[in-house]
Design a protein around this motif. Structure first.
Motif, PDB file in Angstrom:
ATOM      1  N   GLY A 279       0.856  -1.173   0.000  1.00  0.00           N
ATOM      2  CA  GLY A 279       0.000   0.000   0.000  1.00  0.00           C
ATOM      3  C   GLY A 279       0.891   1.221   0.000  1.00  0.00           C
ATOM      4  O   GLY A 279       2.104   1.115   0.219  1.00  0.00           O
ATOM      5  N   ALA A 280       0.319   2.387  -0.256  1.00  0.00           N
ATOM      6  CA  ALA A 280       1.127   3.600  -0.352  1.00  0.00           C
ATOM      7  C   ALA A 280       1.899   3.858   0.936  1.00  0.00           C
ATOM      8  O   ALA A 280       3.080   4.229   0.913  1.00  0.00           O
ATOM      9  N   LYS A 281       1.248   3.661   2.091  1.00  0.00           N
ATOM     10  CA  LYS A 281       1.924   3.886   3.366  1.00  0.00           C
ATOM     11  C   LYS A 281       3.040   2.877   3.603  1.00  0.00           C
ATOM     12  O   LYS A 281       4.070   3.208   4.207  1.00  0.00           O
ATOM     13  N   VAL A 282       2.849   1.656   3.140  1.00  0.00           N
ATOM     14  CA  VAL A 282       3.878   0.628   3.304  1.00  0.00           C
ATOM     15  C   VAL A 282       5.100   0.961   2.448  1.00  0.00           C
ATOM     16  O   VAL A 282       6.243   0.796   2.885  1.00  0.00           O
ATOM     17  N   VAL A 283       4.879   1.434   1.217  1.00  0.00           N
ATOM     18  CA  VAL A 283       6.002   1.824   0.355  1.00  0.00           C
ATOM     19  C   VAL A 283       6.785   2.960   1.008  1.00  0.00           C
ATOM     20  O   VAL A 283       8.025   2.952   1.033  1.00  0.00           O
ATOM     21  N   ASP A 284       6.069   3.956   1.539  1.00  0.00           N
ATOM     22  CA  ASP A 284       6.743   5.048   2.251  1.00  0.00           C
ATOM     23  C   ASP A 284       7.561   4.511   3.429  1.00  0.00           C
ATOM     24  O   ASP A 284       8.698   4.952   3.672  1.00  0.00           O
ATOM     25  N   ALA A 285       6.975   3.554   4.154  1.00  0.00           N
ATOM     26  CA  ALA A 285       7.652   2.995   5.324  1.00  0.00           C
ATOM     27  C   ALA A 285       8.908   2.226   4.935  1.00  0.00           C
ATOM     28  O   ALA A 285       9.921   2.275   5.648  1.00  0.00           O
ATOM     29  N   ILE A 286       8.873   1.513   3.804  1.00  0.00           N
ATOM     30  CA  ILE A 286      10.053   0.776   3.340  1.00  0.00           C
ATOM     31  C   ILE A 286      11.174   1.741   2.979  1.00  0.00           C
ATOM     32  O   ILE A 286      12.340   1.548   3.354  1.00  0.00           O
ATOM     33  N   GLU A 287      10.824   2.805   2.246  1.00  0.00           N
ATOM     34  CA  GLU A 287      11.843   3.805   1.906  1.00  0.00           C
ATOM     35  C   GLU A 287      12.452   4.410   3.163  1.00  0.00           C
ATOM     36  O   GLU A 287      13.672   4.622   3.237  1.00  0.00           O
ATOM     37  N   ASN A 288      11.619   4.665   4.149  1.00  0.00           N
ATOM     38  CA  ASN A 288      12.100   5.233   5.410  1.00  0.00           C
ATOM     39  C   ASN A 288      12.997   4.254   6.147  1.00  0.00           C
ATOM     40  O   ASN A 288      14.093   4.608   6.617  1.00  0.00           O
ATOM     41  N   ALA A 289      12.570   3.001   6.226  1.00  0.00           N
ATOM     42  CA  ALA A 289      13.320   1.996   6.977  1.00  0.00           C
ATOM     43  C   ALA A 289      14.676   1.706   6.351  1.00  0.00           C
ATOM     44  O   ALA A 289      15.662   1.473   7.066  1.00  0.00           O
ATOM     45  N   LEU A 290      14.732   1.715   5.019  1.00  0.00           N
ATOM     46  CA  LEU A 290      15.971   1.382   4.319  1.00  0.00           C
ATOM     47  C   LEU A 290      16.793   2.614   3.942  1.00  0.00           C
ATOM     48  O   LEU A 290      17.803   2.494   3.243  1.00  0.00           O
ATOM     49  N   HIS A 291      16.345   3.790   4.391  1.00  0.00           N
ATOM     50  CA  HIS A 291      17.050   5.052   4.122  1.00  0.00           C
ATOM     51  C   HIS A 291      17.236   5.265   2.613  1.00  0.00           C
ATOM     52  O   HIS A 291      18.296   5.689   2.152  1.00  0.00           O
TER      53      HIS A 291
END
Length: 354
Positions: A279-291
């Motif tokens: 989902g859009a929030k999950v994609v944002d979270a992955i980018e955040n988690a992996l810098h």
């Protein structure tokens, strides 16, 4: 023993559902029953989805359906998707159905016994001695896990031709009777689709050489309630916890570090992460988690916008888009699914000289 990806092919069912139409239909179905629907309806516009596809037309969802209805639609629709995706992958690889030594089938949105590969046996032209490996219950992690299983089989059986087919019909699990928030979110996000891949230890002759390396999985204890199915008389009911984006932010980086270590890699060596866009929030979270740079997972967002979250095959749509764009280098496919599980597959793409 090197293992190579010879082709990857997506397939979509015939009924295109525009997000605006789905929102209108959901308002008709849920609006008078679910007191918080007006507040949740904003999720349709914020989901980053323009359309998704279904094995049944939109009018099907206005009626009540039981297990028998849903599973009959699953067998019919999933079989058609299996054949479409498998034939496209075989054609791209230059293989015939009779050459396939092993078929790995991933699906968690219905029950078919005999399995989907057996349902499609005659149409595909498989040999009678084909090895059949059906995988159930992997959910959104099924695409990456399926690739890992296919890679392992090709490694163990040098020269064998392995066909992976990943099929999900998430739309058939739409529920208007439970009145749970998870059912609204499922209506916002999920669609149907399939993807297939041809894999063997013979070096690929395509535009790029895609070498698949051994996969990796990790599970978190006491997380069974984050994602999965509830099963009752009417069918499968989605379990989709609101904590998923925050869980990804908190836990995904460490899990990815372990997967990289298992592959003798580090974060700086990865040219492209290929992720399941839950989902859009999950994609944002992955980018955040992996810098990662914000917006760098562009193929993930484009796939989500065009076809929604199809569960297991979605990451293979992303992988296809990344390869078609000519991206090369060291990559890592990753997805999250029931368990709660993170599944990874490192792969390397070498572009051939023009």
């Amino acid at each position: 023993m090197p293992v190579y990806l010879h082709s990857i092919a997506p397939a979509l069912p015939p009924h295109c559902l525009k997000q605006a139409d789905v929102q209108d239909r959901a308002a008709t179905i849920f609006g008078r029953k679910y007191e918080h629907f007006d507040r949740l309806s904003a999720s349709f516009a914020n989901a980053g989805i323009d359309s998704r596809y279904s094995v049944v037309p939109i009018d099907w969802f206005a009626q009540a359906h039981n297990w028998q209805d849903r599973n009959a639609a699953y067998i019919s629709g999933a079989k058609a998707l299996f054949i479409d995706a498998a034939n496209a992958a075989l054609q791209e690889a230059g293989w015939s159905g009779s050459e396939v030594d092993c078929v790995v089938t991933v699906s968690s949105t219905g029950i078919a016994t005999p399995t989907l590969d057996a349902q499609a046996f005659s149409e595909m032209g498989f040999r009678q001695d084909i090895m059949r490996i059906p995988l159930f219950g992997l959910g959104c992690a099924g695409g990456v896990s399926g690739l890992s299983v296919a890679q392992s089989i090709a490694t163990a059986r040098p020269g064998s031709k392995v066909l992976l087919v990943v099929v999900e019909t998430c739309s058939l699990s739409f529920r208007s009777d439970r009145l749970q928030k998870a059912d609204i979110i499922a209506a916002v996000l999920f669609g149907d689709g399939a993807a297939a891949a041809c894999i063997s230890s013979d070096k690929s002759s395509g535009k790029a050489v895609v070498e698949l390396h051994p996969g990796y999985q990790t599970m978190w204890p006491k997380t069974l309630g984050i994602m999965g199915w509830d099963v009752d008389e009417s069918g499968l009911g989605v379990v989709f916890d609101r904590s998923i984006p925050s869980f990804v932010k908190a836990e995904f980086a460490e899990a990815t570090s372990k997967a990289l270590n298992a592959a003798n890699l580090n974060h700086n060596q990865i040219d492209r992460y290929v992720c399941h866009p839950g989902g859009a929030k999950v994609v944002d979270a992955i980018e955040n988690a992996l810098h990662l740079d914000q917006g760098s997972l562009d193929a993930e967002r484009q796939t989500l916008r065009a076809a929604g979250n199809m569960s297991a095959p979605t990451v293979m749509f992303v992988m296809k888009a990344v390869l078609d764009a000519g991206t090369s280098g060291q990559m890592m496919a990753c997805a999250l699914g029931p368990g709660f599980t993170a599944s990874y597959l490192p792969f390397h793409v070498t572009a051939k000289a023009a």
